[in-house]
Design an enzyme around this catalytic site. Sequence first.
Site, PDB file in Angstrom:
ATOM      1  N   ASP B 255       0.819  -1.202   0.000  1.00  0.00           N
ATOM      2  CA  ASP B 255       0.000   0.000   0.000  1.00  0.00           C
ATOM      3  C   ASP B 255       0.863   1.268   0.000  1.00  0.00           C
ATOM      4  OD1 ASP B 255      -2.671   1.326   0.443  1.00  0.00           O
ATOM      5  OD2 ASP B 255      -1.635   2.007   2.256  1.00  0.00           O
ATOM      6  N   GLU B 292       1.677  -0.028  -4.803  1.00  0.00           N
ATOM      7  CA  GLU B 292       0.824   1.108  -5.100  1.00  0.00           C
ATOM      8  C   GLU B 292       1.690   2.346  -4.922  1.00  0.00           C
ATOM      9  OE1 GLU B 292      -3.081   3.622  -3.627  1.00  0.00           O
ATOM     10  OE2 GLU B 292      -1.848   2.568  -2.176  1.00  0.00           O
TER      11      GLU B 292
END
Lengths: 590, 590
Positions: B255, B292
């Site tokens: 993330d 990400e």
Amino acid sequence: MTRFEVWAPAAARVELDLGDQLLRMNQDTNAGGWWWAEADDAALDDTTLDDTAIDYTFRIDGGPPRPDPRSRRQPHGVHGPSRVDRPDAFPWQDESWRGRPLRGSVIYELHIGTFTPEGTFDAAANRLDHLTELGIDFVELMPVAAFNGEHGWGYDGVDLWAVHEPYGGPDGLRRFVDACHARGLGVLLDVVYNHLGPSGNYLAEFGPYFTDTHVTPWGPAVNLDGPGSDEVRAFLVQNALYWLRDNHLDGLRLDAVHALADTRALHLLEELSAAVDELASATGRRLHLIAETDRNDPRTVTPRQLGGKGVHAQWCDDVHHALHSALTGERQGYYCDFGSTSALAKVLTSAFFHNGTYSAFRGRRHGRPVDTAALDADRFIVSLQTHDQVGNRADGDRIGAALSEGLMRVGAALLLTAPFTPQLFMGEEWGAGTPWQFFSDHPEPELAAAIRNGRRAEFGRHGWPPESVPDPQDPKTFARSILDWTELTREPHQDLLAWYRSLIALRRERPELSDPRFASIDVYFDEEERWILVGRSGLHVAANLSGEARKVRLESDATSSSILLASDPRIESADDHVRLPPESVAVISG
Amino acid sequence: MTRFEVWAPAAARVELDLGDQLLRMNQDTNAGGWWWAEADDAALDDTTLDDTAIDYTFRIDGGPPRPDPRSRRQPHGVHGPSRVDRPDAFPWQDESWRGRPLRGSVIYELHIGTFTPEGTFDAAANRLDHLTELGIDFVELMPVAAFNGEHGWGYDGVDLWAVHEPYGGPDGLRRFVDACHARGLGVLLDVVYNHLGPSGNYLAEFGPYFTDTHVTPWGPAVNLDGPGSDEVRAFLVQNALYWLRDNHLDGLRLDAVHALADTRALHLLEELSAAVDELASATGRRLHLIAETDRNDPRTVTPRQLGGKGVHAQWCDDVHHALHSALTGERQGYYCDFGSTSALAKVLTSAFFHNGTYSAFRGRRHGRPVDTAALDADRFIVSLQTHDQVGNRADGDRIGAALSEGLMRVGAALLLTAPFTPQLFMGEEWGAGTPWQFFSDHPEPELAAAIRNGRRAEFGRHGWPPESVPDPQDPKTFARSILDWTELTREPHQDLLAWYRSLIALRRERPELSDPRFASIDVYFDEEERWILVGRSGLHVAANLSGEARKVRLESDATSSSILLASDPRIESADDHVRLPPESVAVISG
């Protein structure tokens, strides 16, 4: 006509204040946030202090008069008006100068304010024969951007395009550069892009030059990646080009690039190195970018096409720390990981001591290895003294204060026979007895007190009583730091100077010594006996750091050896070994 | 014997609290800051809730009982004791599984809590036939690390090694992974290393897990480069290996790696990718790291030996934004630079729209170009819907809420015929009518209010009245976000599902469509007529985004063409062109 331009993206109105006239500036329809005005030169003359000077300020939304963020001159100090300055009007004499390579060079760092008693560019230019006789190739000037007060190291600059007036202003710098070029000396300039000084910094009133999305030791970071940062980066890149192109500097030393907080995919350093390489290519000049960085990341000096930032060279403090602590035995602070002969051997063969190893000073692993097959050692600038390594000591005492004559010679020999690019700090070459202390001259009492108390608190944490730390604001602290050129008439200063001259001359005569390939160096040492033998393609540098005489076997296939340079007349070489009295060094052929 | 270990470098005393006994832990003499204790299993049984469970906490310097920073299970929630968990005791059935390549695959992102009405791993496993029939290769689970409350997106995890109990705990995850592997499906897991949630985060009591030398949107940064950060990095790297090695995950989605504030020369991502590659090499498994990142820096997915970070793939939101805004006409927020057919063409051929171009949303230039000759397109994970792109809208409305059936098919076709690695968001394949909203379940009233008010304030700034923004803490917001599988029995959901199945099947049958070389794609478009023609090595994808019928010339040397797949029965192809009714798309051979 004189054109005035300023970037003020949030302003609703900008005025050009010429003292007795206020001109409304126009918004540039092609460039967001830029304002311009043109003034007739004849009309301007009436407003100025002398026949040619044009002083001006900008007023944003009716606010107070502020100097130009890109001011080229601040004749009345950093809070006063800016003055129009035309570098192309300077009578340059260096038309044929195209620069010189860093490779094979020796750099000499100096601070204009303390290099001579006068503290000016012109006085410094009068000392250039000393540097050419020493064998120097480049002078590196500590920052000259305008800062508040008369005296200071220069890292508090606030007008990044102006030259400190007490040094002689922009024309003084140009005369100095021109004089260096006339003697074949290149000139490098220390520029500070990671922060501005605390007094006279009006940039934030003009635009988003700073951001609080990153933290730096000096407060809000320069805005390199937030909204509006394109113009901030352009401000810095164009500043670099201004020094190189318009003021004929041969290169820039970029202060503390690890504090340039930039999360963009294209880092400012990469953008900057591309712009400088383009200027070099367009003009046929040799231009150099040198980074000060504590990250031990070889990608700083890796070419851009290989995924690096393309800076041409970087300071390598690990070499300093290894030399300093091996010579002095000091282990405090960041010296805690250094001191062994093996640490010295490691830096000589791989530049970074911390190349992924644990740093007790940082409490974590640090750095990554240099690919010694891909990068050459001349990309690492190494020193035995620098303004920081001397001046950031509590007392500002030079390494010579702690060393015998012999060990000073050992240090110089190891520095000047290594494959790196060596750099001296002014006065090092004669073992200057003057310290180089931390001095400042903040006219604001609060700033003066903050600097004074901060310095004392910092060293107090390391056990220094407050009264033992020189007061940076005391004029005597500055005065003590000025080089005493009369020392040059006396032994032992003359002897050490002769030693430095001989080493630099030998480095020039014997290209083996400046061979920048890491493969060209072999190091042998004995940790217990504290000697080190540095092989340089058929030459050897044998150094005895201990207080006992040592016999060192030469690791060579040569059948005979001869001493090229010896720090001590008692040094003897035989076919396969050399005998070194305590604290001595020799360069040997074979 | 069961061994307990914990890192607590500043502690003078650490105790293991087993409920009815307190064991003094021993300092590990080999590893700085580590403490250990061993407890006899027979003795432990008396202290536990059932025959096999061992619950424990740590007490630092006599402080309150705290869960293990590396707790593998939190059966009583994030504030309660940790429980010993033994992944090797799980009856794994996937001995022969070695993983599968990302290249050529289709990923399916799902959130365990809302994928099924039950919200558990076991219920999700019962839906795997749906995924295999759809043609999916990888399931990507949104974060499952233990967080406070029952329901949430999962980005508030605080026990990074434990699995949220309401989902089924660690054994639930293992049953799900095992069931996927039995069907040939790989499983990727979303892990959050850039911050921890606000409730139940006791890490700072154990050691320097956080630092204030960097700023992140979520407060203090995870300490990746300050003192003590070696152990923090090891905590994260070993966490990654724990999921991959001990829990048989096939890859991790990292993330928001742009919020990993790391100034070291060896970036955490590079360290992590090296560790994962080493595990893959040692076990013969295919393991994947997907980042990400919003930095548009191709070096994220460039191999380490070429100077990159060595992450295997990254989300490429620019492709989403170009598709979304071209289809919907939306231009708000970060869509402001997108919307044109040319922007769509640019991302299809070069991944990043912002590759050094000015981003009006960011107020600065952004990104750098992908070297399309050196990097393959399958390293970019692209989507028409993701949890963020749906759930971070005020209403959590899916793209289908704004589109005709025809344009939904156009979007799916452009996504699934591109050289990138396509990823669907659960329910996208049948045009789920359920929104996917931002929901949370913070038991603490202050946190609940902060989340509720923060959400309303955020969208209020963009003109949404407070009452129109769903309350994240309202159980109905969560309930609305659960997929309604009964939709699958109804048109038009069945039709869209059939379209997705056909596209994925065609992508598998015709390797031209998943060819990852950027050179394998050619794009032609007409900005005014709003059609786009995507050439894929002899195949063409012709899409009409406009409300008018269009005739599109096929850019091909082929003498005939045939329609492989058409979104509309009125589509006709001739030798050198195709006729497309409004909002339609076809895949054509020739």
